[in-house]
Write an enzyme that holds these catalytic residues in place. Structure first.
Site, short mmCIF file in Angstrom:
data_model
loop_
_atom_site.label_atom_id
_atom_site.label_comp_id
_atom_site.label_asym_id
_atom_site.label_seq_id
_atom_site.Cartn_x
_atom_site.Cartn_y
_atom_site.Cartn_z
N HIS A 234 51.60 -8.38 32.98
CA HIS A 234 50.81 -9.44 33.60
C HIS A 234 49.43 -8.96 34.05
O HIS A 234 48.83 -9.55 34.96
CB HIS A 234 51.58 -10.05 34.78
CG HIS A 234 52.82 -10.76 34.35
ND1 HIS A 234 53.90 -10.95 35.17
CD2 HIS A 234 53.15 -11.32 33.16
CE1 HIS A 234 54.85 -11.61 34.50
NE2 HIS A 234 54.43 -11.84 33.28
N GLN B 244 68.81 -9.02 47.18
CA GLN B 244 69.35 -10.38 46.98
C GLN B 244 69.92 -10.56 45.57
O GLN B 244 70.01 -11.66 45.07
CB GLN B 244 68.24 -11.41 47.17
CG GLN B 244 68.07 -11.90 48.61
CD GLN B 244 67.12 -10.99 49.38
OE1 GLN B 244 66.16 -10.48 48.80
NE2 GLN B 244 67.40 -10.74 50.64
N ALA C 81 64.76 -1.03 47.00
CA ALA C 81 64.48 -0.05 45.94
C ALA C 81 64.12 1.32 46.53
O ALA C 81 64.49 2.36 45.98
CB ALA C 81 63.33 -0.58 45.08
C1 BV8 Z 1 53.12 -18.41 29.09
C2 BV8 Z 1 50.25 -12.22 37.47
C3 BV8 Z 1 52.42 -20.00 27.53
C4 BV8 Z 1 49.42 -13.10 38.36
C5 BV8 Z 1 52.24 -13.56 37.06
C6 BV8 Z 1 55.12 -25.10 32.66
C7 BV8 Z 1 53.75 -25.01 32.45
C8 BV8 Z 1 53.15 -23.82 32.01
C9 BV8 Z 1 53.95 -22.70 31.77
C10 BV8 Z 1 55.32 -22.82 32.01
C11 BV8 Z 1 55.91 -23.99 32.44
N1 BV8 Z 1 57.25 -23.77 32.57
C12 BV8 Z 1 57.52 -22.49 32.22
C13 BV8 Z 1 56.37 -21.91 31.87
C14 BV8 Z 1 56.20 -20.54 31.44
C15 BV8 Z 1 55.70 -19.76 32.67
C16 BV8 Z 1 56.90 -19.52 33.55
O1 BV8 Z 1 57.75 -18.70 33.23
N2 BV8 Z 1 56.96 -20.22 34.70
C17 BV8 Z 1 58.10 -20.04 35.59
C18 BV8 Z 1 57.62 -20.26 37.02
C19 BV8 Z 1 59.20 -21.00 35.19
N3 BV8 Z 1 55.17 -18.53 32.13
C20 BV8 Z 1 53.87 -18.47 31.83
O2 BV8 Z 1 53.07 -19.34 32.06
C21 BV8 Z 1 53.46 -17.20 31.12
N4 BV8 Z 1 52.66 -17.56 29.98
O3 BV8 Z 1 54.25 -18.84 29.06
O4 BV8 Z 1 52.13 -18.82 28.26
C22 BV8 Z 1 51.71 -19.82 26.28
C23 BV8 Z 1 52.43 -19.60 25.12
C24 BV8 Z 1 51.76 -19.47 23.94
C25 BV8 Z 1 50.35 -19.51 23.93
C26 BV8 Z 1 49.65 -19.70 25.12
C27 BV8 Z 1 50.32 -19.83 26.31
C28 BV8 Z 1 52.60 -16.32 32.02
C29 BV8 Z 1 53.38 -15.91 33.25
C30 BV8 Z 1 52.61 -14.85 34.00
C31 BV8 Z 1 52.23 -15.37 35.39
N5 BV8 Z 1 51.61 -14.28 36.17
N6 BV8 Z 1 51.68 -12.52 37.69
C32 BV8 Z 1 49.50 -12.70 39.80
O5 BV8 Z 1 50.18 -11.71 40.15
O6 BV8 Z 1 48.85 -13.39 40.60
S1 BV8 Z 1 53.87 -13.87 37.42
C33 BV8 Z 1 54.27 -13.26 38.98
O7 BV8 Z 1 55.39 -13.99 39.46
C34 BV8 Z 1 54.75 -11.83 38.98
O8 BV8 Z 1 54.04 -11.05 38.04
C35 BV8 Z 1 56.23 -11.90 38.65
O9 BV8 Z 1 56.43 -11.79 37.26
C36 BV8 Z 1 56.56 -13.34 39.00
C37 BV8 Z 1 57.57 -13.44 40.10
O10 BV8 Z 1 56.92 -12.96 41.34
P1 BV8 Z 1 57.85 -12.64 42.70
O11 BV8 Z 1 58.96 -13.61 42.71
O12 BV8 Z 1 57.14 -12.37 43.97
O13 BV8 Z 1 58.27 -11.30 42.40
P2 BV8 Z 1 59.56 -11.08 41.86
O14 BV8 Z 1 59.96 -12.06 40.80
O15 BV8 Z 1 59.44 -9.72 41.40
O16 BV8 Z 1 60.53 -11.39 43.19
C38 BV8 Z 1 60.61 -10.45 44.20
C39 BV8 Z 1 62.05 -9.91 44.06
O17 BV8 Z 1 62.14 -8.67 44.69
C40 BV8 Z 1 63.05 -10.85 44.72
O18 BV8 Z 1 64.16 -11.04 43.86
C41 BV8 Z 1 63.47 -10.06 45.99
O19 BV8 Z 1 64.83 -10.29 46.28
C42 BV8 Z 1 63.28 -8.65 45.54
N7 BV8 Z 1 62.96 -7.70 46.61
C43 BV8 Z 1 62.29 -7.92 47.77
N8 BV8 Z 1 62.18 -6.76 48.45
C44 BV8 Z 1 62.77 -5.79 47.70
C45 BV8 Z 1 63.27 -6.37 46.53
N9 BV8 Z 1 63.91 -5.68 45.58
C46 BV8 Z 1 64.07 -4.35 45.80
N10 BV8 Z 1 63.62 -3.71 46.90
C47 BV8 Z 1 62.96 -4.40 47.86
N11 BV8 Z 1 62.51 -3.74 48.97
#
Ligand code: BV8
Ligand code: ZN
Length: 252
Positions: free
Chosen positions: A118, A222, A238
């Site tokens: 990302h 979680q 972690a």
């Molecule tokens: C794509 C960079 C299409 C930015 C990020 C409707 C409209 C448009 C798109 C979509 C749609 N529906 C679905 C989509 C696809 C979409 C998607 O997946 N949406 C989701 C919400 C359903 N994906 C996209 O849009 C991707 N692109 O599909 O393009 C396309 C295709 C062809 C041609 C052109 C276009 C792009 C997705 C990238 C978005 N950018 N990051 C920024 O950082 O600002 S995503 C961002 O959120 C993070 O990078 C991470 O991947 C994601 C989740 O973030 P968090 O939840 O905070 O983090 P994480 O998931 O890691 O959760 C924290 C975890 O850690 C928890 O589980 C917690 O329990 C745990 N934790 C907490 N403390 C600890 C711990 N674990 C261990 N130790 C600890 N101490």
């Protein structure tokens, strides 16, 4: 207590993939994606703010959010989880590190060749012509959580700079995604650390490894209970789980 079957699998692994999300940087004080919405941004859903449309609509709001997050990263240090992942690379024949995070804490912990699915907070580029600034941007002054900041202008075309991250609706860098999918399909053990696994296509990585017969280990306080004998859950932060895993598997 780490199951001995997991320790054996890690010791005998030829190719380990480590796949990280915001949770691996949580103990460095970097807010996870959900927690990063405080102050002026608390009324937003990340899916709304981390988009090109939000930047077009209000560049200063979005740039301010990313500069606040960049400042948090500059003030942070790698935590024991980042260090243990860097150390693990020296204990296994092959390790591929794939991160969804946009911070550079893996690199600062000594990991090399980090695959950033990302993008990165440290690679801003022009929203109009995609050129990167000649010099790295100065550290932002102390923007409290909630300051709007006008993005700097491109030295070449005068366009606004944008964060070098992949926004929702934007494609992931194709070489990074290809390398990540190939490693997931080739590995025999995948460690998924601190990710909620909701964002695609990145979230495909652990599924590919499972389908290819790899052992999966989820490190997440979680995390959900594992689905099969080849899947383990370490429901710990972690920063505790990873040093313990490396110590119990490889001593030292
Ligand atoms: C794509 C960079 C299409 C930015 C990020 C409707 C409209 C448009 C798109 C979509 C749609 N529906 C679905 C989509 C696809 C979409 C998607 O997946 N949406 C989701 C919400 C359903 N994906 C996209 O849009 C991707 N692109 O599909 O393009 C396309 C295709 C062809 C041609 C052109 C276009 C792009 C997705 C990238 C978005 N950018 N990051 C920024 O950082 O600002 S995503 C961002 O959120 C993070 O990078 C991470 O991947 C994601 C989740 O973030 P968090 O939840 O905070 O983090 P994480 O998931 O890691 O959760 C924290 C975890 O850690 C928890 O589980 C917690 O329990 C745990 N934790 C907490 N403390 C600890 C711990 N674990 C261990 N130790 C600890 N101490
Ligand atoms: Zn430009």
């Amino acid at each position: 207590m780490i199951p001995s079957s997991l320790l054996r699998a890690l010791r005998s692994a030829r190719h380990v993939v480590v796949f990280t999300g915001a949770g691996v940087s949580a103990e460095s004080g970097i807010p996870t994606f959900r927690d990063a919405l405080t102050g002026l941004w608390e009324r937003f859903d990340p899916g709304e703010l981390a988009t090109a449309d939000a930047f077009r609509r209000d560049p200063a709001l979005v740039w301010g959010w990313y500069e606040w997050r960049r400042m948090k990263v500059l003030q942070a240090r790698p935590n024991p989880a980042h260090m243990a992942i860097a150390e693990l690379a020296g204990h296994v024949p092959q390790l591929t590190l794939i991160t969804q995070n946009v911070d550079d804490l893996h690199e600062r912990a000594g990991s090399r060749e980090v695959i950033h699915l990302h993008g990165s907070l440290h690679r801003p580029r022009c929203f109009a012509c995609a050129r990167e600034p000649a010099e790295p941007l100065p550290a932002p002054d102390e923007p409290e959580a909630g300051r709007r900041l006008e993005p700097p202008r491109c030295h070449h075309c005068g366009g606004r700079l944008r964060p070098g991250v992949v926004w929702f609706g934007e494609s992931l860098p194709s070489d990074a995604l290809r390398a990540a999918f190939a490693a997931a399909q080739a590995c025999d053990l995948l460690l998924s650390v601190g990710t909620s696994g909701v964002v695609y296509p990145a979230a495909e990585v652990p599924h590919l490894a499972r389908a290819a017969g790899a052992t999966l280990v989820h490190v997440n306080p979680q995390g959900e209970a594992p689905q099969s004998a080849h899947e383990h859950l370490l429901a710990l932060p972690a920063g505790q789980a990873l040093p313990q895993l490396v110590r119990e598997a490889f001593g030292g």
